[in-house]
Structure formats: C-alpha cells, structure tokens
Enzyme design. Sequence first.
Site, short mmCIF file in Angstrom:
data_model
loop_
_atom_site.label_atom_id
_atom_site.label_comp_id
_atom_site.label_asym_id
_atom_site.label_seq_id
_atom_site.Cartn_x
_atom_site.Cartn_y
_atom_site.Cartn_z
CG ASP A 324 -2.19 -1.31 1.24
OD1 ASP A 324 -2.34 -1.51 0.33
OD2 ASP A 324 -2.20 -2.36 2.35
CE LYS A 351 -3.09 -3.69 -3.44
NZ LYS A 351 -3.46 -4.79 -2.39
C1 S3P Z 1 -5.31 -5.82 3.56
C2 S3P Z 1 -4.75 -6.18 2.01
C3 S3P Z 1 -4.21 -5.66 0.59
C4 S3P Z 1 -4.16 -4.08 0.86
C5 S3P Z 1 -5.00 -3.71 1.61
C6 S3P Z 1 -5.52 -4.68 2.65
C7 S3P Z 1 -6.43 -6.16 4.42
O1 S3P Z 1 -4.30 -6.02 -0.12
O2 S3P Z 1 -3.27 -3.96 -0.03
O3 S3P Z 1 -5.35 -2.08 1.76
O4 S3P Z 1 -6.42 -5.75 5.45
O5 S3P Z 1 -5.68 -7.39 4.53
P1 S3P Z 1 -4.66 -7.64 -1.17
O6 S3P Z 1 -4.93 -8.49 -0.10
O7 S3P Z 1 -4.99 -7.45 -2.18
O8 S3P Z 1 -3.32 -7.12 -1.55
#
Ligand code: S3P
Length: 451
Positions: A324, A351
């Site tokens: 992120d 994203k």
């Molecule tokens: C998150 C996982 C990440 C991240 C998101 C929050 C989470 O996404 O980018 O902002 O809280 O599990 P991904 O699982 O798609 O990588």
Amino acid sequence: MSNAADLQLLVSPDREGNALLGRLRVPGDKSISHRSIMLGAIAEGETHISGFLEGADALATLSAFRRMGVEIEGPDRGEVRVRGVGLRGLKAPDGPLDVGNSGTSMRLLAGLLAGQAFTCTLIGDDSLTRRPMRRVTEPLRLMGARIATAEQGTAPLTIDPVPSLHGIDYAMPVASAQVKSSLLLAGLYAQGETCVSEPAPTRDHTERMLTGFGYSVRRNANRVCLTGGGRLIGARLQVPADISSAAFLLVGASIAAGSDLTLEGVGINPTRVGVINILRAMGADIELLDRRTAGGEPVADIRVRSAPLKGITIPVDQVPLAIDEFPALFVAAACASGETILTGAEELRVKESDRIQVMADGLAVLGIEVEPRPDGIRVSGAGVGAMLGARRRASEVDTHGDHRIAMSFAIAALRTLGPVAIRDCANVNTSFPGFAALARSAGLAIDEHRL
Ligand code: S3P
C-alpha cells in the site's frame, strides 16, 4: 459514501522552508480495525477496542455488522465496544450491505458471509465495483459457497446459504492477505481443516487476532491452517497507529530538508515494514524507538530525519510487505538521486485505482521522467535537493478518487517550486481522517477546498 469529486487539496510551498517537525500519532491501523469488528462480532462476550480507525472504510465494516444485528457502542475517540453474538448469531440484514470504497470489507465479508444461514448482498462504490473479486469467489466456491457476481466476476456479490462448507487446502496464486483472510473466516464455518498457502508473506493480522480471541491457528512455513467449528472469546484490543498512514510522513520528512519527526505507537508487524526497509535502502534516516507489543502486534515510535535519498532496484520480496506504500515510495524515488526500479508489483494496477498509471501521470505533471511498466515502474529521480514542478502556476494532479494517491502528492509538494492542486480527495477520509490538519500541524502548508 461521500462524493469524492468535491474536495481538493492545495499544498503550497512555504517560503520559510517545508520541514516536518514534532511528535504526533497517525490514526489506527485500517486492516486491524476491520478485523477487530469482524472477530468481535462473531465472538462470545464483549470485545473492547481502543485506537479504532474512525475512517470511512472501517466504519463501513462497523455498520455492516450493526445491520446484521450486532450491538456496537461507539466509536467514541477510538473506543468501541462490540457485544459479540457468537459464530452463529448474525441476523439477515434488511437489504444490501454497502461497503463503499473498502476492498477489505468486501473480500473478508464474502468469506464470513459464506457460512451464514441467510442471503446477503454486498455492494460498493464505482472503484470497488471495478475491482477483481474472483480471487475470493473462486476458492470460496471450492469450499461449497454459493456466490453470484456480476458478469466480470465483480460486485455486487450475492451470497446464499448452503447446508455446509467444507475445508480446502488452497495455494493462492497471488500474495493477498485479503484472500487468505476471507478463506480463514469461511474456514471458521467449514467442516474440517482449511489451509491457505501464500506465495510470499502477507500481513498476518487475521491469524494473530484469531489467536488473541482464543482460536487455534497453525502456521507451518508459508501455510496457515485452522479447523472449523470452534469458538472465539471476546477480547481487549489496542489498535496500533497505521504504518500505511505513517508512510506519507516518513517519506515527507525524508525528502524535506531540516525535518525531524517522531510518529508514536506505529505498528511494525514484520509483514508490514517494507516501507521502512525500502526507505532505509534508499538512505533514509529512520530509527525505531521504544519497541513494545500492543494487542498482539509489535509497535514502536518512529523517528525520521531528512536524508539524501538514492534510487534503488526494489527487492521483489519487499513488494507484498509495502504493497500500500508504493504511491508514497514513488514520491521518494522522484526526489532521490538516480533511478528507482520496481518490478513484480502488477497488483498495484487493481487497487483503489491503477496506482502505477495514476502515479506516473501525476509525477509526469511534476516534470519527473517515469516509465510505467505492466508490473512496476522506472522513476528517474530529480536528485537530492532538486525541486519539482513549475514555479508559478499550480501543478494539477488527479487522484482518480484514490486516498493514497492524494496523500502522496500532498507530501510531494514539500519539494515543489509552486503549489500543487490535488483533485478528487474526499476519499482520504477512508483511511486517514484528519490528514490535512495533522500534516499541517507538522508543517505542511496544506488547505482543503470544497468545490
Ligand atoms: C489488506 C490487504 C492488502 C492491502 C489492503 C488491505 C488487508 O490487499 O492492499 O489495503 O487488510 O488484508 P491484498 O490482500 O489485495 O494485497
């Protein structure tokens, strides 16, 4: 959800210099705040949360559980009390659950709802409705779930009850904590064992918090397993400050000469510290002070002072650990000497916006030479001390409604010749309510304009 087109941030370089100074605390961790409500709701007994993030995304999760009959008091200055209803105590909501911009709410809830005895539909805003959901719906269907999606596999998701789910042993094709967590939450309702293997380490807040609620989770190398049908017991949780929000200020203080900033109580879970590792590799001056544990998570005060940054090739193993934080890291790269190269980060394209393209477009407006690539980017840094953008007129950048793009360009303005006008910033409130005021208190000349 608020209309994202109505808020503009204007950041003006300050003649007195733009150092970020002082000691402050950024809001609570978004990932942990979501999970605290979800697990608190399906636990037995009361869960008391402090440091909860009062941003739109975590509040969307909170209202979803209220609508499923869970009594929740607060949030009141970060304090929340959740009266858990147990694994089988949720009730059918009276209509679709709207989770706004929040991918975490939608993907984790899909897993949790797969095991309920009622039908439920999840909807979100335009950005969320474009994001891929097959990564959760496909493995959930392998567990026996009934989930209908739109034609592209996207939201709305309608989840129907099934007589029972069964555990699976699933190797994730992408390194995603949301997918892992979704399957583990479904696994609580499944017969037998549910195991998820990850191709690279991803944030492990779900596993840690389940353990904190007394649920047995077993990890062996890259594989995590649990057995369905147990119980969660309400707990006390302290949510650390969000390292993803701290990231903007870590980059800002690194690139703005004369800065000396301390961020209090930031989560430094090893699955989240890619931004610190990458910035240090670029030459940043970052110290971790008073390391301690809060709510089962490691935290520290982080002191950052400005330093000359150099471009690097970002190690691929750091990508999921900083997933992120790349918008902010691209700004660091733009202010560094030499080239920064990122590969293995195709996930950034799905994203809240296409973060490779949207950042590349904004950095180009600031005069930075960038080469977006399918799985990353090459950024040619302006050099230590060099200023970005044009002197007189404001440089205008568009966030495409993405909170992290908005905050990244706000801190980029610490190193621009002229003002930066950042459009479409209302979604900053999804993860970092009070960003402008807090950044201003540290020395950023930032103003909000409602258009
Ligand atoms: C998150 C996982 C990440 C991240 C998101 C929050 C989470 O996404 O980018 O902002 O809280 O599990 P991904 O699982 O798609 O990588």
